[in-house]
Structure formats: structure tokens, C-alpha cells
Enzyme design. Sequence first.
Site, PDB file in Angstrom:
ATOM      1  N   ASP A   1      -0.348  -2.297 -10.073  1.00 23.23           N
ATOM      2  CA  ASP A   1      -0.900  -1.283  -9.170  1.00 23.23           C
ATOM      3  C   ASP A   1      -0.998   0.025  -9.937  1.00 23.23           C
ATOM      4  O   ASP A   1      -0.238   0.277 -10.865  1.00 23.23           O
ATOM      5  CB  ASP A   1      -0.020  -1.105  -7.922  1.00 23.23           C
ATOM      6  CG  ASP A   1      -0.775  -0.439  -6.785  1.00 23.23           C
ATOM      7  OD1 ASP A   1      -1.219  -1.144  -5.862  1.00 23.23           O
ATOM      8  OD2 ASP A   1      -0.934   0.804  -6.817  1.00 23.23           O
TER       9      ASP A   1
ATOM     10  N   CYS B   1     -11.164  -5.298   2.425  1.00 25.34           N
ATOM     11  CA  CYS B   1     -10.853  -4.570   3.666  1.00 25.34           C
ATOM     12  C   CYS B   1     -11.923  -3.521   3.949  1.00 25.34           C
ATOM     13  O   CYS B   1     -11.687  -2.564   4.672  1.00 25.34           O
ATOM     14  CB  CYS B   1      -9.461  -3.964   3.601  1.00 25.34           C
ATOM     15  SG  CYS B   1      -9.236  -2.817   2.249  1.00 25.34           S
TER      16      CYS B   1
HETATM   17  N1  SAH Z   1      -1.678  -5.987  -1.423  1.00 23.42           N
HETATM   18  C1  SAH Z   1      -0.950  -4.828  -0.932  1.00 23.42           C
HETATM   19  C2  SAH Z   1      -1.860  -3.764  -0.355  1.00 23.42           C
HETATM   20  C3  SAH Z   1      -2.901  -3.251  -1.304  1.00 23.42           C
HETATM   21  S1  SAH Z   1      -3.570  -1.720  -0.842  1.00 23.42           S
HETATM   22  C4  SAH Z   1       0.092  -5.277   0.064  1.00 23.42           C
HETATM   23  O1  SAH Z   1       0.154  -6.461   0.404  1.00 23.42           O
HETATM   24  O2  SAH Z   1       0.860  -4.431   0.522  1.00 23.42           O
HETATM   25  C5  SAH Z   1      -4.475  -1.289  -2.245  1.00 23.42           C
HETATM   26  C6  SAH Z   1      -3.637  -0.854  -3.438  1.00 23.42           C
HETATM   27  O3  SAH Z   1      -4.516  -0.700  -4.534  1.00 23.42           O
HETATM   28  C7  SAH Z   1      -2.894   0.458  -3.306  1.00 23.42           C
HETATM   29  O4  SAH Z   1      -1.539   0.243  -3.554  1.00 23.42           O
HETATM   30  C8  SAH Z   1      -3.484   1.367  -4.411  1.00 23.42           C
HETATM   31  O5  SAH Z   1      -2.496   2.157  -5.050  1.00 23.42           O
HETATM   32  C9  SAH Z   1      -4.026   0.348  -5.368  1.00 23.42           C
HETATM   33  N2  SAH Z   1      -5.161   0.736  -6.218  1.00 23.42           N
HETATM   34  C10 SAH Z   1      -6.280   1.394  -5.881  1.00 23.42           C
HETATM   35  N3  SAH Z   1      -7.147   1.423  -6.919  1.00 23.42           N
HETATM   36  C11 SAH Z   1      -6.549   0.760  -7.937  1.00 23.42           C
HETATM   37  C12 SAH Z   1      -6.939   0.423  -9.267  1.00 23.42           C
HETATM   38  N4  SAH Z   1      -8.133   0.763  -9.747  1.00 23.42           N
HETATM   39  N5  SAH Z   1      -6.076  -0.282 -10.021  1.00 23.42           N
HETATM   40  C13 SAH Z   1      -4.868  -0.645  -9.542  1.00 23.42           C
HETATM   41  N6  SAH Z   1      -4.463  -0.368  -8.287  1.00 23.42           N
HETATM   42  C14 SAH Z   1      -5.282   0.324  -7.497  1.00 23.42           C
END
Ligand code: SAH
Length: 401
Positions: A255, A345
Site C-alpha cells: 500500500d 469500487c
Molecule cells: N483492500 C483494503 C481496502 C483498499 S482501499 C481493505 O480490505 O481494507 C484502497 C487503498 O489503496 C488505500 O489504502 C490507499 O492508501 C491505497 N492506494 C491508493 N493508491 C495507491 C497506489 N497507487 N499504490 C498503492 N496503494 C494505493
Amino acid sequence: MSLNVHYPTASLKPRREESLQNGHLWIFSGALQQSPHWIEPGGLVDVKSSTGQFVARGYYNPHTDIAIRILTRDIEQAIDENFLRQRFRNAVALRRVFDPDHTNAYRLINSEGDGLPGLIVDRFAEILVVQIHTAGMEHLRSQLIDALLEETDTRGIVFRNDSQSRRREGLELEEPRVVTGGVPMQVTVRENNVLFLVDPLQGQKTGFFLDQRDKREALRKYTKAKRVLNCFSYTGGFSVYAALTSEKTQVTSVDISSPAIETARQHFILNGLDPQHHQFIVADVFDYLEQARSSGEHYDVVALDPPAFAKTQSARTQALKAYRRLNTLGMQVLRPGGILLTCSCSGVIRMDDLLGALSQSAQRVQRTVQVLETYTHSVDHPINLAMPETAYLKAVFCRVE
Ligand code: SAH
């Protein structure tokens, strides 16, 4: 309850009442023959047909494309604390499907899906986290707090009115704050008997992504003694479920948010897992996947749960491109016969769009894809049947040869 309640009137153009009679809760400004006069943004209105018949009651905002959001079709229903209490009672009753000894974190109010447009309430054990997205809901703020205290056995309420969507409504963004009761910095919650820490004040959105509960559970059957890559892991929801399936399972969580990755590590410890056996990486997923591909890395299971790539119709084309690129990269680091979980989403991306992007990715990398399971929302995210556009989450499990 109260008879003969009256609110200012908004009149519809001919035949525009039909979708409302079918249960849709939005009226776009173009459907109005006459806008209500002398009413501030968020004020209550009665909607009448072009022939003057009462159709529904809702709240009005002259600043937004959706001019009116409907709250009731009952002419005798006043919009007051009692109305909110009825809706809350109904929502609480639905969530009794959750055994609190097993799952005590869920969405308690899902906006239109629970007949309360503009309102999200998430329950984390005894704490409620509230998001008010519209001027109309903002008007009901104090009744809303009273009604929540009456209808739920909450110990504390936090307001997270820091979402950008409030600007469209002409609302200020607020600092996260406790509005009543005592709220700890971290709440420990159970989801399918897996433990998580939620930070109601500082976590993303309301602190935890409750909409993936059933997909996390579904993932378990594929991860026993496997190498799992969880992309966009946030605080490691999918990662912990996967790691718990076997001591031999190895999970890499990626992340971009370093506090989220730190919490993911804590979640492993909280669930009796040794974080040393797993990898926690703060990186951009696209960069990480490109590197993994170059170095010939392969995983048995890859989960892709990115943030919404498209928030508006106009961003759709760009978003589809991003989904194609992401899924292509995901497949390239998946061993033949591996499992890919891919999610979207974005409200404007439909299941068909996601499957289409997946199919184009498969073509690009010359892999054969079997779709195994498709998911949308779980019971705590009900969707109003008349408003399929409010169903934002799509998830596909597939096997990639
Ligand atoms: N799968 C997670 C929810 C994901 S929400 C769960 O089950 O709780 C989306 C996530 O993507 C967030 O934590 C955000 O920090 C991350 N994010 C956004 N853009 C990103 C990128 N380019 N690379 C890595 N992480 C990213």
C-alpha cells in the site's frame, strides 16, 4: 404520525413522477417544472406531479445536479426525529443477522439503500462513525444524533465530515470529531472472528473498509499454504484472513500509505501471526508490480482492490485504461493456474466493464481466464432495487491459466 404536514412545493415536468413511484430517490434539476421558492439548500420540500398530486417528500439543493433526494412517499410522514428513529430501527433490525460475538463491525446506515440519502453510519463495536454527505442531512444533524442515541446502544459517536463530496453540496469540510460519548483512539473490532484495530478519527473514510467482509471470507479457500500478494492492502484486511489459513501461507501486503502498512503489521500480531513470516511494503502498486514482473516474481494468489479510479462519467475511459493496466500487471505476476481477485469500487464502472477490462488484459498477456465467483455488496450495504447506480462495488475471483 403527524397529519397534514406541509412543506414548500416543487413541481415535476409531466410523467417525471414514474421513477419515483418505482422507488428511485433522486430528482435531477432538469425534471423540475418549478423549483421551490424561498428555501435554503437542504430544506424540506413536497414534490408534486405536473397535475398537482403529491408524489413524495424530500430535501432540496439548488447547487447540485440531483436537486431533490426523497425521504418518504407517505404524505403523512413528517421528517423529524421520529422519522429518523423509524428508519434507524429498520436498519438495526436488518443487521441482527450479525452475531456480535463473531462480527461487530458493519455498516449500519447505507444511505439510499436504507432510505436515508446522504447518510452513512458505520458501527465499530460500540462506536458509531457518521458521515453526512448532503445539505439536507446536515439540516437533520441534531435530530440525527438524538435518534442514533435512542435506537442504538452506542457508547460514542464520531463525525467524519471530511469527505470532498461535501463541497458539491456547498458544505464545509470538518475536522473529524467526537460529538458525544467517549471514543478511544483505537477500537478493536471482530469481523468473522478476525480482529482489527479501527481508528475512527484518523483512519481512511470511516476507518475501515467494511464492504469487503464477504470477499475476505471468500478469499480464504484459495490461500492455504500459498504465496499471496495483496495489492492496495490498506490495513491488511485480505492479508490477515489469508495468513490465518495456514502457517505455510506467505502474504505480501502493498500500500502507498505507510500508517496503513504499519497497522497491517499490528493486525498480524493482534491475530497471533508472526509478521516476520510476511512482507509489508510501502509502495505504489503499479511500480511494485512492474518491478515484480521484471524480476520474474510469481504469486499463487493476487488481490487487487484499488481506490475508485473513476468518480464521474467523464473519467470512465481513463479509469477503464487503468483497470486494464492493473489487471494485466496482476496476471503477469500470477503463476499459471493462480487465483486473481480483482475489484472495482468506482460507481460508474459496471460489472460488465470490469469483466471487459479483465478480458482485454487476458488477451494482452495471452492467458485463459475462468471466472469463478462474482460479488457485489454484503447485507449491511443494501442497494435500493430502483437505484442500481448506487451499487458501486464489484469483485471477481478468477483462475488464470
Ligand atoms: N483492500 C483494503 C481496502 C483498499 S482501499 C481493505 O480490505 O481494507 C484502497 C487503498 O489503496 C488505500 O489504502 C490507499 O492508501 C491505497 N492506494 C491508493 N493508491 C495507491 C497506489 N497507487 N499504490 C498503492 N496503494 C494505493
